[in-house]
Design an enzyme around this catalytic site. Structure first.
Site, mmCIF file in Angstrom:
data_model
loop_
_atom_site.group_PDB
_atom_site.id
_atom_site.type_symbol
_atom_site.label_atom_id
_atom_site.label_comp_id
_atom_site.label_asym_id
_atom_site.label_seq_id
_atom_site.Cartn_x
_atom_site.Cartn_y
_atom_site.Cartn_z
ATOM 1 N N TYR A 142 2.063 -12.515 -0.437
ATOM 2 C CA TYR A 142 0.963 -13.150 0.297
ATOM 3 C C TYR A 142 0.761 -14.601 -0.124
ATOM 4 C CZ TYR A 142 -0.254 -8.412 1.803
ATOM 5 O OH TYR A 142 -0.220 -7.150 2.343
ATOM 6 N N LYS A 191 9.607 -1.478 -6.139
ATOM 7 C CA LYS A 191 10.770 -1.167 -5.301
ATOM 8 C C LYS A 191 11.987 -1.707 -6.042
ATOM 9 C CE LYS A 191 12.504 0.408 -1.433
ATOM 10 N NZ LYS A 191 12.628 1.852 -1.180
ATOM 11 N N ASP A 223 7.937 3.812 -1.742
ATOM 12 C CA ASP A 223 8.046 4.780 -0.639
ATOM 13 C C ASP A 223 7.712 6.186 -1.134
ATOM 14 O OD1 ASP A 223 10.291 4.304 -2.176
ATOM 15 O OD2 ASP A 223 11.742 4.735 -0.593
ATOM 16 N N ASP A 247 -2.018 -3.435 -1.344
ATOM 17 C CA ASP A 247 -2.814 -3.542 -0.116
ATOM 18 C C ASP A 247 -2.643 -2.260 0.692
ATOM 19 O OD1 ASP A 247 -4.233 -4.510 2.009
ATOM 20 O OD2 ASP A 247 -2.778 -6.033 2.602
ATOM 21 N N ASP A 251 -5.283 1.345 0.700
ATOM 22 C CA ASP A 251 -5.856 1.847 1.952
ATOM 23 C C ASP A 251 -5.505 3.321 2.156
ATOM 24 O OD1 ASP A 251 -7.135 -0.433 2.686
ATOM 25 O OD2 ASP A 251 -6.144 -0.652 4.623
#
Ligand code: NAD
Length: 359
Positions: A142, A191, A223, A247, A251
């Site tokens: 970001y 990852k 994942d 992020d 959620d």
């Protein structure tokens, strides 16, 4: 003791829920003998309307002089067509950067009284879920280099994921320290099978773990973590991860609790100054109708007591009061089920204050 708290109600339901959180802090203050000086400032859409800037300079300065900041929510259709850096949400990004807040802590708790609200099956939820997602907030994709360029096939764009050792070390420490106060387990999510930045992340977290021998560390690919959160969420205590993975996973963790109106958050940096806000947005669909659930804001005030002011007992008192009111069957509309006693924003706030005051 006297504490200075800057309150940023923001837009939509922000002012309604922060009002209840402030009232709860006042009740805690009288109960424990703390004094709070509340100072209200503008952020988001209301700040754009008043002075053309989603984060006016005097708001940032007031926050910097405070012991902690309590925020409601920002945003609404009225400001949706403004360019990105002029939108209410830009105020949020700027305040986090301006206060040097690099860690976002989001607890996802399923209260026994609200087990039915979770979209997961009862046997998956088991006896309850209590996860803390620690998300890196000021690095990664970001904030990395981004841009567009022309190719023979047309326009292309790129974003870059970058993490330095220092950035990973400091977020890892926050996670290990949070785990020390909880169930002593950290899952670091990355990852590393594909990304070089993740391989550095993993190495650094592993190294920092050496300073916390009593905390168990495991690593998980993002994942798999996304799957495990719905398959067996009870395996997690603290999850620490990069900005973008956090992020998304925070959620997902929120969703398994069943109600966005229940979820608080804290953003922390180097010192004790922190920013506390509900996870939900400004909910324009219910704003001004006394329908918003104030519990996320009230629990955010509880986190403020714990992480910025070190008032752990008072923080726990707020959590217990919320749980007791839920156990009595009171619910705002968003968490109501058959047989519950539906109350509005103000009434829910009063019930929690009365519970705290032993009325
Ligand atoms: P939202 O969280 O505002 O609302 C999503 C749904 O949840 C709505 O149906 C809403 O009524 C409900 N809801 C949210 N909080 C609730 C509460 N406390 N009690 C009861 N119900 C609640 O998300 P959205 O609709 O995607 O966004 C609305 C606005 O908020 C947008 O402008 C968005 O950009 C902004 N936003 C701000 C923040 C923030 O300030 N941190 C976060 C997310 C979205």
């Amino acid at each position: 003791m006297r504490y200075r708290i800057t309150v940023l109600p923001g837009d939509g339901i922000g002012p309604e829920v922060t009002e209840q959180a402030v009232e709860v802090l006042k009740t805690v203050g009288s109960k424990y003998g703390y004094e709070f000086d509340f100072n209200e400032e503008l952020i988001g859409g209301c700040a754009i309307d008043a002075c053309g800037d989603p984060l006016p300079e005097n708001t940032l300065q007031a926050c910097k002089k405070s012991d902690a900041v309590l925020l409601g929510a920002v945003g609404g259709a009225k400001w949706d067509l403004l360019p990105g850096d002029k939108r209410p949400e830009a105020g949020l990004l700027r305040i986090r950067a301006g206060l040097g807040l690099y860690a976002n802590l989001r607890p996802a708790v399923i209260y026994p009284a609200l087990q039915d609200a979770s979209p997961l099956k009862k046997e998956v939820v088991g006896t309850g879920i209590d996860i803390m997602v620690v998300r890196e907030l000021t690095g990664g994709m970001y904030f990395g280099k981004k841009g567009r360029f022309q190719t023979e096939a047309g326009e292309a764009a790129f974003d870059t994921e970058t993490y330095s050792t220092a950035e990973v070390e400091r977020i890892a420490r926050i996670a290990f320290e949070a785990a020390q106060k909880r169930r002593s387990k950290v899952t670091s999510v990355d990852k590393a099978n594909v990304l070089e930045s993740s391989r550095l992340w993993r190495e650094v977290v592993q190294k920092v773990a050496g300073e916390y021998p009593e905390v168990e560390l495991n690593h998980m690919y993002v994942d798999n973590a996304a799957m495990q959160l719905v398959r067996n969420p009870a395996q997690f205590d603290v999850i620490v991860t990069a900005n973008m993975f956090g992020d998304i996973l925070s959620d997902e963790a929120s969703m398994i609790t069943g109600s966005i109106g229940m979820l608080p958050s804290a953003s922390l940096g180097k010192g004790t100054l922190g920013l506390y806000e509900p996870v939900h947005g400004s909910a324009p669909d219910i704003a001004g109708q006394d329908k918003a659930n104030p519990i996320a804001a009230i629990l955010s005030a509880g986190m403020l007591l714990k992480y910025s002011l070190g008032l752990d007992a008072a923080a726990k008192d707020i959590e217990n009061a919320v749980e007791a009111v839920l156990d009595k069957g009171y619910r705002t509309g968003d968490i109501a089920s058959e047989g519950s006693r539906i109350v509005g924003t103000k009434e829910m706030g009063k019930l929690i204050r009365d519970q705290l005051a032993g009325k």
